[in-house]
Enzyme design. Structure first.
Site, short mmCIF file in Angstrom:
data_model
loop_
_atom_site.label_atom_id
_atom_site.label_comp_id
_atom_site.label_asym_id
_atom_site.label_seq_id
_atom_site.Cartn_x
_atom_site.Cartn_y
_atom_site.Cartn_z
N SER A 72 8.08 3.87 12.34
CA SER A 72 9.21 5.10 12.18
C SER A 72 10.22 5.44 13.40
CB SER A 72 8.47 6.53 11.43
OG SER A 72 9.09 7.53 11.70
N GLY A 101 8.51 7.16 -2.84
CA GLY A 101 8.90 6.78 -1.81
C GLY A 101 9.29 4.95 -1.61
N ILE A 102 9.65 4.96 -0.11
CA ILE A 102 9.56 3.66 0.42
C ILE A 102 8.54 2.77 -0.97
CG2 ILE A 102 9.39 1.85 2.03
CD1 ILE A 102 10.07 4.86 3.38
N GLY A 103 7.36 2.62 -0.54
CA GLY A 103 6.26 2.23 -1.37
C GLY A 103 6.92 1.65 -2.56
N GLY A 123 1.81 2.00 -2.80
CA GLY A 123 3.51 2.25 -3.31
C GLY A 123 4.00 3.01 -5.37
N TYR A 169 1.69 12.55 14.89
CA TYR A 169 2.13 11.33 13.42
C TYR A 169 3.18 10.41 14.09
CZ TYR A 169 5.70 9.76 10.09
OH TYR A 169 5.96 8.91 8.96
N THR A 189 1.26 -1.10 0.24
CA THR A 189 -0.44 -0.08 -0.53
C THR A 189 1.20 1.39 0.05
OG1 THR A 189 -0.47 -0.21 2.37
CG2 THR A 189 -1.93 -1.34 0.99
N1 LIG Z 1 10.35 8.98 4.22
C1 LIG Z 1 10.98 9.14 5.40
O1 LIG Z 1 11.76 9.79 6.41
C2 LIG Z 1 9.84 8.30 6.43
C3 LIG Z 1 10.84 7.65 7.22
C4 LIG Z 1 10.01 6.82 8.44
C5 LIG Z 1 8.52 6.98 8.00
N2 LIG Z 1 8.07 7.14 7.02
C6 LIG Z 1 7.02 6.48 6.83
O2 LIG Z 1 7.64 5.47 5.15
C7 LIG Z 1 5.98 5.07 4.97
C8 LIG Z 1 5.76 5.97 2.83
O3 LIG Z 1 6.33 7.52 3.43
P1 LIG Z 1 7.62 8.19 2.36
O4 LIG Z 1 8.38 8.80 2.63
O5 LIG Z 1 8.32 6.84 0.96
O6 LIG Z 1 6.06 8.91 1.99
P2 LIG Z 1 5.72 9.24 0.10
O7 LIG Z 1 6.99 9.58 -1.00
O8 LIG Z 1 4.71 10.44 0.06
O9 LIG Z 1 5.00 7.88 -0.68
C9 LIG Z 1 3.57 8.37 0.14
C10 LIG Z 1 2.60 6.85 -0.61
O10 LIG Z 1 1.52 7.13 0.32
C11 LIG Z 1 0.77 7.09 -0.37
N3 LIG Z 1 -0.50 7.53 0.31
C12 LIG Z 1 -0.48 8.23 1.25
N4 LIG Z 1 -1.69 8.64 2.30
C13 LIG Z 1 -2.51 7.73 1.22
C14 LIG Z 1 -3.97 6.67 1.48
N5 LIG Z 1 -4.19 7.87 2.49
N6 LIG Z 1 -4.10 5.61 0.17
C15 LIG Z 1 -3.33 4.70 -0.04
N7 LIG Z 1 -1.82 5.29 -0.20
C16 LIG Z 1 -1.59 6.15 0.05
C17 LIG Z 1 0.88 7.38 -1.46
O11 LIG Z 1 0.40 7.96 -2.75
P3 LIG Z 1 -1.03 8.78 -2.39
O12 LIG Z 1 -0.21 10.29 -2.46
O13 LIG Z 1 -1.33 9.51 -4.81
O14 LIG Z 1 -2.28 8.84 -2.02
C18 LIG Z 1 2.48 7.49 -1.80
O15 LIG Z 1 2.50 6.16 -2.97
C19 LIG Z 1 4.51 6.06 5.45
O16 LIG Z 1 4.61 5.29 6.12
C20 LIG Z 1 6.36 7.17 6.18
O17 LIG Z 1 5.10 7.53 7.23
C21 LIG Z 1 8.92 7.66 6.03
#
Ligand SMILES: NC(=O)c1ccc[n+]([C@@H]2O[C@H](COP(=O)([O-])OP(=O)(O)OC[C@H]3O[C@@H](n4cnc5c(N)ncnc54)[C@H](OP(=O)(O)O)[C@@H]3O)[C@@H](O)[C@H]2O)c1
Length: 250
Positions: free
Chosen positions: A138, A18-20, A15, A151, A13
């Site tokens: 996180s 970023g990470i997904g 996907g 958060y 999910t």
């Molecule tokens: N980057 C970091 O430093 C970091 C650190 C710790 C944890 N995380 C966690 O890692 C995960 C991924 O974050 P990321 O940094 O890769 O962010 P990202 O690049 O913004 O990617 C987030 C992804 O989640 C999707 N998304 C967000 N809300 C959603 C929803 N309600 N339903 C379905 N899809 C949803 C977005 O697509 P849409 O916007 O199109 O829905 C996008 O595909 C998150 O849980 C974040 O909290 C990130």
């Protein structure tokens, strides 16, 4: 050579970015049939094109139960079971105590906590016994950050889900682990830091605080997720795996 996830069905999910996205690509390269979700149609279509292999995009907001049902309906049209769920969709915004609104609270908990809970619960009838579930927590689950308490509380809740669900799923031998990225270079992070120069400056500052001397890349988190999903992690259950360059160990 046999690929590690050949003929496995994997849900990622969030996907599309970023990470997904990095994780969906890695699973696909290892032979999995991957289902990804995201709310934005164009980003979803671009991600499906970019991942290649056997990937299906389902436009879905994981905070909405009807959308989660639609995801698993789409899976059932092609497959009888699921092998791996990576419940990763999530995000957050900054708001210091004193300026936290009801909307901020509801939105963050709906996506991160409610979304993760029902993504996993609704997968249960399709999950194979012995399957693997990975939740994105996180480093904020265990450490404080200014203006990031809501958060961080959602990520502590997600970490707690893993501890408890290993007991609820014990009889089915389903493993549940949390991956806890540190600062990782994604679109979501850049948005949080205000994009452009402001984001670069903040990232450079944070990199200086991390023992590894840099922030992480999404592909590095993906490798940890694939490890947790694989048989290599057959006795790893209920842990929080920090992938953070050592950030929370000091
Ligand atoms: N980057 C970091 O430093 C970091 C650190 C710790 C944890 N995380 C966690 O890692 C995960 C991924 O974050 P990321 O940094 O890769 O962010 P990202 O690049 O913004 O990617 C987030 C992804 O989640 C999707 N998304 C967000 N809300 C959603 C929803 N309600 N339903 C379905 N899809 C949803 C977005 O697509 P849409 O916007 O199109 O829905 C996008 O595909 C998150 O849980 C974040 O909290 C990130």
């Amino acid at each position: 050579m046999t690929r590690k996830f050949e003929n496995k069905v994997v849900i990622v999910t969030g996907g599309t970015s970023g990470i997904g996205l990095a994780t969906a690509k890695a699973f696909s390269l290892e032979g999995a049939s991957v289902f990804i979700t995201g709310r934005r149609k164009e980003a979803l279509e671009a991600a499906v094109r970019g991942i290649g292999g056997r990937v299906t995009g389902v436009q879905a907001d994981m905070s909405k139960l009807v959308d989660i049902d639609r995801l698993y309906d789409a899976v059932q049209q092609k497959h009888a079971h699921i092998d791996v769920v990576f419940a990763n969709a999530g995000g957050g915004e900054m708001a210091p105590l004193g300026a936290i609104t009801e909307e901020h609270y509801e939105k963050t908990f709906a996506t991160n906590v409610k979304g993760t809970l029902f993504t996993v619960q609704k997968a249960l009838p399709l999950l194979r016994d012995g399957a693997s579930i990975i939740l994105t927590s996180s480093t904020t689950s265990v450490s404080g950050t200014p203006a990031f308490s809501v958060y961080s509380a959602t990520k502590a809740a997600i970490r707690s889900f893993a501890r408890n669900w290993i007991l609820d799923l014990k009889d089915r031998h389903i493993r549940v682990n949390a991956v806890s990225p540190g600062v990782t270079d994604t679109a979501g992070l850049n948005e949080l830091f205000g994009n452009g120069d402001q984001a670069e400056n903040t990232k450079n500052y944070l990199a200086s605080l991390i023992p590894a001397g840099r922030i992480g890349q999404p592909e590095e988190i993906a490798k940890a997720v694939l490890f947790l999903a694989s048989d290599d992690a057959s006795f790893v259950n209920g842990v929080e795996l920090f992938v953070d360059g050592g950030q929370v160990q000091i």
